[in-house]
Design an enzyme around this catalytic site. Sequence first.
Site, PDB file in Angstrom:
ATOM      1  N   GLY A 196      24.297  38.388  39.554  1.00  0.00           N
ATOM      2  CA  GLY A 196      23.894  39.591  40.283  1.00  0.00           C
ATOM      3  C   GLY A 196      23.487  39.374  41.725  1.00  0.00           C
ATOM      4  O   GLY A 196      22.644  40.112  42.250  1.00  0.00           O
ATOM      5  N   ASN A 211      25.360  40.069  44.223  1.00  0.00           N
ATOM      6  CA  ASN A 211      25.807  41.279  44.921  1.00  0.00           C
ATOM      7  C   ASN A 211      24.861  42.449  44.651  1.00  0.00           C
ATOM      8  O   ASN A 211      24.606  43.255  45.536  1.00  0.00           O
ATOM      9  CB  ASN A 211      27.247  41.630  44.538  1.00  0.00           C
ATOM     10  CG  ASN A 211      28.245  40.802  45.320  1.00  0.00           C
ATOM     11  OD1 ASN A 211      28.424  41.000  46.514  1.00  0.00           O
ATOM     12  ND2 ASN A 211      28.853  39.823  44.653  1.00  0.00           N
ATOM     13  N   MET A 265      32.667  41.803  34.694  1.00  0.00           N
ATOM     14  CA  MET A 265      33.839  41.048  34.250  1.00  0.00           C
ATOM     15  C   MET A 265      34.532  41.670  33.043  1.00  0.00           C
ATOM     16  O   MET A 265      34.952  40.967  32.133  1.00  0.00           O
ATOM     17  CB  MET A 265      33.431  39.604  33.941  1.00  0.00           C
ATOM     18  CG  MET A 265      32.798  38.877  35.104  1.00  0.00           C
ATOM     19  SD  MET A 265      33.847  38.853  36.580  1.00  0.00           S
ATOM     20  CE  MET A 265      32.875  37.778  37.641  1.00  0.00           C
ATOM     21  N   LEU A 308      38.112  48.088  32.853  1.00  0.00           N
ATOM     22  CA  LEU A 308      37.871  49.434  32.336  1.00  0.00           C
ATOM     23  C   LEU A 308      39.203  50.148  32.123  1.00  0.00           C
ATOM     24  O   LEU A 308      40.159  49.939  32.875  1.00  0.00           O
ATOM     25  CB  LEU A 308      36.989  50.202  33.326  1.00  0.00           C
ATOM     26  CG  LEU A 308      35.571  49.617  33.458  1.00  0.00           C
ATOM     27  CD1 LEU A 308      34.887  50.098  34.719  1.00  0.00           C
ATOM     28  CD2 LEU A 308      34.730  49.923  32.225  1.00  0.00           C
ATOM     29  N   ASN A 332      34.642  48.491  43.634  1.00  0.00           N
ATOM     30  CA  ASN A 332      34.549  47.111  43.139  1.00  0.00           C
ATOM     31  C   ASN A 332      34.573  46.155  44.326  1.00  0.00           C
ATOM     32  O   ASN A 332      35.225  46.430  45.338  1.00  0.00           O
ATOM     33  CB  ASN A 332      35.762  46.830  42.237  1.00  0.00           C
ATOM     34  CG  ASN A 332      35.787  45.399  41.698  1.00  0.00           C
ATOM     35  OD1 ASN A 332      34.787  44.886  41.202  1.00  0.00           O
ATOM     36  ND2 ASN A 332      36.936  44.740  41.805  1.00  0.00           N
ATOM     37  N   HIS A 348      35.820  42.358  45.256  1.00  0.00           N
ATOM     38  CA  HIS A 348      36.678  41.287  44.751  1.00  0.00           C
ATOM     39  C   HIS A 348      36.674  40.138  45.762  1.00  0.00           C
ATOM     40  O   HIS A 348      36.820  40.378  46.968  1.00  0.00           O
ATOM     41  CB  HIS A 348      38.098  41.805  44.518  1.00  0.00           C
ATOM     42  CG  HIS A 348      38.999  40.753  43.958  1.00  0.00           C
ATOM     43  ND1 HIS A 348      38.951  40.397  42.619  1.00  0.00           N
ATOM     44  CD2 HIS A 348      39.902  39.938  44.545  1.00  0.00           C
ATOM     45  CE1 HIS A 348      39.815  39.409  42.427  1.00  0.00           C
ATOM     46  NE2 HIS A 348      40.400  39.120  43.581  1.00  0.00           N
TER      47      HIS A 348
HETATM   48  C1  GAR Z   1      31.412  37.774  42.927  1.00  0.00           C
HETATM   49  O1  GAR Z   1      32.015  36.769  43.697  1.00  0.00           O
HETATM   50  C2  GAR Z   1      32.355  38.942  42.748  1.00  0.00           C
HETATM   51  O2  GAR Z   1      33.123  39.224  43.868  1.00  0.00           O
HETATM   52  C3  GAR Z   1      33.210  38.423  41.625  1.00  0.00           C
HETATM   53  O3  GAR Z   1      32.320  37.771  40.769  1.00  0.00           O
HETATM   54  C4  GAR Z   1      31.197  37.294  41.495  1.00  0.00           C
HETATM   55  C5  GAR Z   1      29.926  37.854  40.875  1.00  0.00           C
HETATM   56  O4  GAR Z   1      28.780  37.300  41.432  1.00  0.00           O
HETATM   57  N1  GAR Z   1      33.905  39.504  40.993  1.00  0.00           N
HETATM   58  C6  GAR Z   1      35.146  39.402  40.512  1.00  0.00           C
HETATM   59  O5  GAR Z   1      35.786  38.378  40.508  1.00  0.00           O
HETATM   60  C7  GAR Z   1      35.724  40.689  39.938  1.00  0.00           C
HETATM   61  N2  GAR Z   1      37.142  40.600  39.794  1.00  0.00           N
HETATM   62  P1  GAR Z   1      27.361  38.010  41.337  1.00  0.00           P
HETATM   63  O6  GAR Z   1      27.088  38.313  39.863  1.00  0.00           O
HETATM   64  O7  GAR Z   1      26.401  36.967  41.848  1.00  0.00           O
HETATM   65  O8  GAR Z   1      27.381  39.239  42.188  1.00  0.00           O
END
Ligand code: GAR
Length: 208
Positions: A12, A14, A91, A94, A108, A110
């Site tokens: 988390g 982000n 992850m 949907l 989202n 990415h």
């Molecule tokens: C982040 O790098 C996000 O962009 C990626 O997972 C990580 C989550 O980190 N998301 C994806 O790959 C989605 N396709 P976080 O839990 O520390 O935010």
Amino acid sequence: MKRIAVLVSGGGTNLQALIDAEKSGIIVNGKISLVISNVKGAYALERARMNGIASAVVLKKDCGSQEAFEQNITALLREHEIDLIVLAGFMSILSEEFTKAFPHRIINVHPSLIPSFCGKGFYGLHVHEKALEYGVKVTGATVHFVNEIPDGGEIILQKAVEVKEGDTPEILQKRVMTEAEWNILPEAVSLFCQDRLTVENNIVHIGE
Ligand code: GAR
């Protein structure tokens, strides 16, 4: 004020960037009102708790089917009168039914420059492994609207990040997060909350 739900599965960071951006006023006209995790014990839930944000865990295996899983999530979103759904390291893909129920209301983040290194199987650290394997010299992050195609919705913001000699997937992931994701995700959320995003012929326009 737009009410924001953040869907998470892991650490988390982000989500934390969004919480910090709300506190510092970078997010205008938006309030993080709910955090939903599809993983029990995800550290993102602890971040929600520490910041007094309502949270819930919805496990696919307890729901029995994708449909029931999404119905549970939808019920929570309706109950909390959510206007914007942010996938921040969520992850789980949907369904078309779910994404169609919230057109241009799901975004989202990415960790690549879409259309590179995206789609099914490209998530988390794998994305950076693939970028390093390919030998790209520039990568980055993308914030986009979510539709029925994984990573296929309209692009809202992108930011490029340099790949450096000696990068490991972990080092590159950290650079993409700090230089790109943690900036463009709050910025895109703020634009949405101010009604400054419009979509025309699959192109997102940013208004004043
Ligand atoms: C982040 O790098 C996000 O962009 C990626 O997972 C990580 C989550 O980190 N998301 C994806 O790959 C989605 N396709 P976080 O839990 O520390 O935010």
